[in-house]
Design a protein around this motif. Structure first.
Motif, short mmCIF file in Angstrom:
data_model
loop_
_atom_site.label_atom_id
_atom_site.label_comp_id
_atom_site.label_asym_id
_atom_site.label_seq_id
_atom_site.Cartn_x
_atom_site.Cartn_y
_atom_site.Cartn_z
N TYR A 91 7.35 2.36 11.31
CA TYR A 91 7.56 3.85 11.03
C TYR A 91 8.78 4.35 11.51
O TYR A 91 9.32 5.28 10.81
CB TYR A 91 6.10 4.67 11.97
N THR A 92 9.42 3.61 12.76
CA THR A 92 10.81 4.27 12.92
C THR A 92 11.57 3.89 12.02
O THR A 92 12.72 4.55 11.82
CB THR A 92 11.12 3.79 14.57
N ALA A 93 11.55 2.68 11.34
CA ALA A 93 12.49 2.29 10.28
C ALA A 93 12.43 2.99 9.17
O ALA A 93 13.51 3.44 8.49
CB ALA A 93 12.01 0.84 9.93
N ALA A 94 11.16 3.34 8.79
CA ALA A 94 10.83 4.15 7.58
C ALA A 94 11.48 5.61 7.76
O ALA A 94 12.11 6.21 6.83
CB ALA A 94 9.24 4.22 7.17
N LEU A 95 11.30 6.26 8.87
CA LEU A 95 11.70 7.61 9.14
C LEU A 95 13.16 7.65 9.11
O LEU A 95 13.64 8.78 8.84
CB LEU A 95 11.11 8.03 10.44
N GLY A 96 13.70 6.54 9.75
CA GLY A 96 15.39 6.46 9.75
C GLY A 96 15.73 6.32 8.50
O GLY A 96 16.90 7.03 7.98
N THR A 97 15.19 5.55 7.37
CA THR A 97 15.82 5.45 5.94
C THR A 97 15.65 6.57 5.38
O THR A 97 16.54 7.08 4.53
CB THR A 97 14.80 4.11 5.29
N ILE A 98 14.29 7.21 5.55
CA ILE A 98 14.25 8.38 4.77
C ILE A 98 15.09 9.68 5.27
O ILE A 98 15.80 10.29 4.52
CB ILE A 98 12.83 8.92 4.87
N SER A 99 15.25 9.65 6.33
CA SER A 99 16.21 11.05 7.08
C SER A 99 17.48 10.49 6.86
O SER A 99 18.66 11.39 6.73
CB SER A 99 15.91 11.16 8.62
N LEU A 100 18.01 9.34 6.47
CA LEU A 100 19.34 8.78 6.41
C LEU A 100 19.79 9.31 4.78
O LEU A 100 20.87 9.55 4.59
CB LEU A 100 19.56 7.51 6.45
N TYR A 101 18.90 9.08 4.05
CA TYR A 101 18.67 9.78 2.46
C TYR A 101 18.97 11.14 2.58
O TYR A 101 19.74 11.69 1.89
CB TYR A 101 17.60 9.28 1.93
N PHE A 102 18.41 11.97 3.32
CA PHE A 102 18.52 13.47 3.56
C PHE A 102 19.67 13.82 4.57
O PHE A 102 19.67 15.03 5.01
CB PHE A 102 17.21 14.15 3.75
N ALA A 103 20.41 12.95 5.13
CA ALA A 103 21.17 13.55 6.51
C ALA A 103 22.27 14.41 6.00
O ALA A 103 22.88 15.13 6.99
CB ALA A 103 21.71 12.03 7.11
N SER A 104 22.67 14.46 4.97
CA SER A 104 23.98 15.47 4.61
C SER A 104 23.57 16.61 4.50
O SER A 104 24.42 17.59 4.31
CB SER A 104 24.69 15.02 3.14
N ASN A 105 22.06 17.06 4.40
CA ASN A 105 21.62 18.68 4.48
C ASN A 105 21.64 19.26 5.54
O ASN A 105 22.04 20.46 5.63
CB ASN A 105 20.28 18.25 3.45
N SER A 106 21.41 18.65 6.51
CA SER A 106 21.37 19.32 7.89
C SER A 106 21.50 18.47 9.14
O SER A 106 21.42 17.32 9.20
CB SER A 106 19.86 19.92 8.24
N ILE A 107 22.09 19.17 10.36
CA ILE A 107 22.12 18.52 11.39
C ILE A 107 21.23 18.32 12.19
O ILE A 107 20.98 17.03 12.72
CB ILE A 107 23.15 19.52 12.57
N TRP A 108 20.04 18.75 11.88
CA TRP A 108 18.79 18.57 12.46
C TRP A 108 18.16 16.90 11.95
O TRP A 108 17.61 16.21 12.68
CB TRP A 108 17.56 19.56 12.20
N VAL A 109 18.34 17.01 10.57
CA VAL A 109 18.03 15.57 10.05
C VAL A 109 18.91 14.62 10.49
O VAL A 109 18.30 13.23 10.77
CB VAL A 109 18.09 15.64 8.45
N GLN A 110 20.04 14.82 10.75
CA GLN A 110 20.88 13.83 11.23
C GLN A 110 20.52 13.49 12.61
O GLN A 110 20.61 12.31 13.19
CB GLN A 110 22.44 14.11 11.28
N LEU A 111 20.31 14.24 13.52
CA LEU A 111 19.58 14.04 14.96
C LEU A 111 18.28 13.12 14.79
O LEU A 111 18.00 12.15 15.53
CB LEU A 111 19.25 15.13 15.69
N ILE A 112 17.31 13.58 13.84
CA ILE A 112 16.21 12.70 13.72
C ILE A 112 16.52 11.26 13.03
O ILE A 112 15.73 10.41 13.41
CB ILE A 112 15.27 13.32 12.54
N CYS A 113 17.49 11.24 12.44
CA CYS A 113 18.08 9.94 11.97
C CYS A 113 18.50 8.81 12.99
O CYS A 113 18.13 8.07 13.27
CB CYS A 113 19.02 10.19 10.67
N PHE A 114 19.61 9.58 13.61
CA PHE A 114 20.13 8.94 14.99
C PHE A 114 18.80 8.66 16.18
O PHE A 114 18.64 7.34 16.55
CB PHE A 114 21.08 9.65 15.53
N ALA A 115 17.81 9.49 16.15
CA ALA A 115 17.03 9.17 17.03
C ALA A 115 15.74 8.09 16.69
O ALA A 115 15.53 7.19 17.28
CB ALA A 115 15.95 10.45 17.50
N SER A 116 15.63 7.97 15.26
CA SER A 116 14.63 7.10 14.81
C SER A 116 15.37 5.80 14.67
O SER A 116 14.77 4.86 15.24
CB SER A 116 14.09 7.63 13.59
#
Length: 85
Positions: A17-42
């Protein structure tokens, strides 16, 4: 079908689940700083889980990566919780 349910609800599902969340949030990371934080945390949790999986000193962490850390956390606060019960 049965093996997919075993993967989704196994002792290693936190890694999945952490790998999947990181991969999905990496795809959308350019949209928002919050998504980037979720990406780094996951991805951070994912790498901690991989470290737990490959270490050999503690069998609980090797068999239950990430989830085994909750055991050690609750073990550390056990004396404080016992005084209330």
């Amino acid at each position: 079908m049965v093996w997919t349910m075993n993967i989704l609800w196994s002792r290693y599902s936190a890694l999945l689940y952490t790998a999947a969340l990181g991969t999905i949030s990496l795809y959308f990371a350019s949209n928002s700083i919050w998504v980037q934080l979720i990406c780094f945390a996951s991805f951070g949790l994912f790498f901690i889980g991989l470290y737990d999986f490959f270490q050999k000193r503690r069998p609980v962490l090797a068999n239950f990566p990430l989830i085994g850390r909750f055991r050690f956390f609750f073990e550390s606060i056990r004396p404080e919780l016992r005084q209330y019960f």
